[in-house]
Design a protein around this motif. Sequence first.
Motif, PDB file in Angstrom:
ATOM      1  N   TYR A   1     -30.483  73.021  36.802  1.00 27.19           N
ATOM      2  CA  TYR A   1     -31.264  73.513  37.615  1.00 27.19           C
ATOM      3  C   TYR A   1     -31.997  74.877  37.078  1.00 27.19           C
ATOM      4  O   TYR A   1     -31.372  75.178  36.153  1.00 27.19           O
ATOM      5  CB  TYR A   1     -30.424  74.009  38.988  1.00 27.19           C
ATOM      6  N   ARG A   2     -32.879  74.880  37.603  1.00 28.10           N
ATOM      7  CA  ARG A   2     -33.511  76.434  37.321  1.00 28.10           C
ATOM      8  C   ARG A   2     -33.595  77.303  38.650  1.00 28.10           C
ATOM      9  O   ARG A   2     -33.958  76.779  39.578  1.00 28.10           O
ATOM     10  CB  ARG A   2     -35.103  76.178  37.066  1.00 28.10           C
ATOM     11  N   GLN A   3     -33.322  78.680  38.288  1.00 27.19           N
ATOM     12  CA  GLN A   3     -33.256  79.434  39.344  1.00 27.19           C
ATOM     13  C   GLN A   3     -34.328  80.662  39.265  1.00 27.19           C
ATOM     14  O   GLN A   3     -34.217  81.323  38.292  1.00 27.19           O
ATOM     15  CB  GLN A   3     -31.878  80.109  39.721  1.00 27.19           C
ATOM     16  N   ASP A   4     -35.434  80.777  40.228  1.00 21.96           N
ATOM     17  CA  ASP A   4     -36.176  81.782  39.987  1.00 21.96           C
ATOM     18  C   ASP A   4     -36.421  82.792  41.078  1.00 21.96           C
ATOM     19  O   ASP A   4     -36.071  82.100  42.397  1.00 21.96           O
ATOM     20  CB  ASP A   4     -37.787  81.364  40.004  1.00 21.96           C
ATOM     21  N   PRO A   5     -36.497  84.097  41.227  1.00 25.43           N
ATOM     22  CA  PRO A   5     -36.462  84.855  42.142  1.00 25.43           C
ATOM     23  C   PRO A   5     -37.597  84.633  43.331  1.00 25.43           C
ATOM     24  O   PRO A   5     -38.584  84.126  42.818  1.00 25.43           O
ATOM     25  CB  PRO A   5     -36.879  86.260  41.539  1.00 25.43           C
ATOM     26  N   GLY A   6     -37.099  84.325  44.613  1.00 27.25           N
ATOM     27  CA  GLY A   6     -38.131  83.892  45.434  1.00 27.25           C
ATOM     28  C   GLY A   6     -38.378  82.716  45.732  1.00 27.25           C
ATOM     29  O   GLY A   6     -39.115  82.082  46.514  1.00 27.25           O
ATOM     30  N   LEU A   7     -37.780  81.733  44.620  1.00 26.27           N
ATOM     31  CA  LEU A   7     -38.160  80.237  44.834  1.00 26.27           C
ATOM     32  C   LEU A   7     -36.748  79.433  44.949  1.00 26.27           C
ATOM     33  O   LEU A   7     -36.753  78.402  45.222  1.00 26.27           O
ATOM     34  CB  LEU A   7     -38.979  79.763  43.387  1.00 26.27           C
ATOM     35  N   GLY A   8     -35.742  80.065  44.675  1.00 26.35           N
ATOM     36  CA  GLY A   8     -34.435  79.219  44.759  1.00 26.35           C
ATOM     37  C   GLY A   8     -34.189  78.324  43.522  1.00 26.35           C
ATOM     38  O   GLY A   8     -35.052  78.556  42.712  1.00 26.35           O
ATOM     39  N   LEU A   9     -33.132  77.448  43.659  1.00 25.63           N
ATOM     40  CA  LEU A   9     -32.593  76.519  42.898  1.00 25.63           C
ATOM     41  C   LEU A   9     -33.776  75.371  42.939  1.00 25.63           C
ATOM     42  O   LEU A   9     -33.812  74.841  44.081  1.00 25.63           O
ATOM     43  CB  LEU A   9     -31.456  76.261  43.023  1.00 25.63           C
TER      44      LEU A   9
END
Lengths: 113, 111
Positions: free
Chosen positions: A35-43
């Motif tokens: 998974y990738r997690q970005d601020p404001g975008l979730g997992l």
Amino acid sequence: DADVTQTPRNRITKTGKRIMLECSQTKGHDRMYWYRQDPGLGLRLIYYSFDVKDINKGEISDGYSVSRQAQAKFSLSLESAIPNQTALYFCATSDGANTGELFFGEGSRLTVL
Amino acid sequence: EDQVTQSPEALRLQEGESSSLNCSYTVSGLRGLFWYRQDPGKGPEFLFTLYSAGEEKEKERLKATLTKKESFLHITAPKPEDSATYLCAVRRWGGSEKLVFGKGTKLTVNP
């Protein structure tokens, strides 16, 4: 020791470099995920694998590739890193019976300059 | 397209002040709704799975409930150690392994 171990925990690299993030697990689970997690975008799911012969794309697989070297090892590669791949990456496992119950590693923070 | 919206984005409580976090979802054929807790610098930690409307699950000070459109995570008499980001995710029938996550609610409990 953690059940799901990711290496490296932090990595800074330059645009165009090849990067590999590694994941190993001691839970004995067949299913593994990146998974990738970005601020404001979730997992968001990149790739997942049901066993060593089964690899599947997730919702954001472009620019990434994976390798399932063994039941316990699942690596994620960025062949030519770009700045918008800067993110926190998580490996996770599940036992297949309750596949919404995921066990996550502690994450690999990648910065692409 | 499956969607998960969590509110509020952030919540500050005093120790002992009970409250609820909301997870609204749109999914064609809910297979399961999941709650996770994420501490800073850590991976998410599984809390609950809910499968059908009316179902409830409890763990210590946390109680999760589910309706056909939303889920609530009720926190009773919270303590500072309950401070974390709480994530909600859904999985639908025929959606392979994809879990759709919300953006989370960051909970801070002050002593």
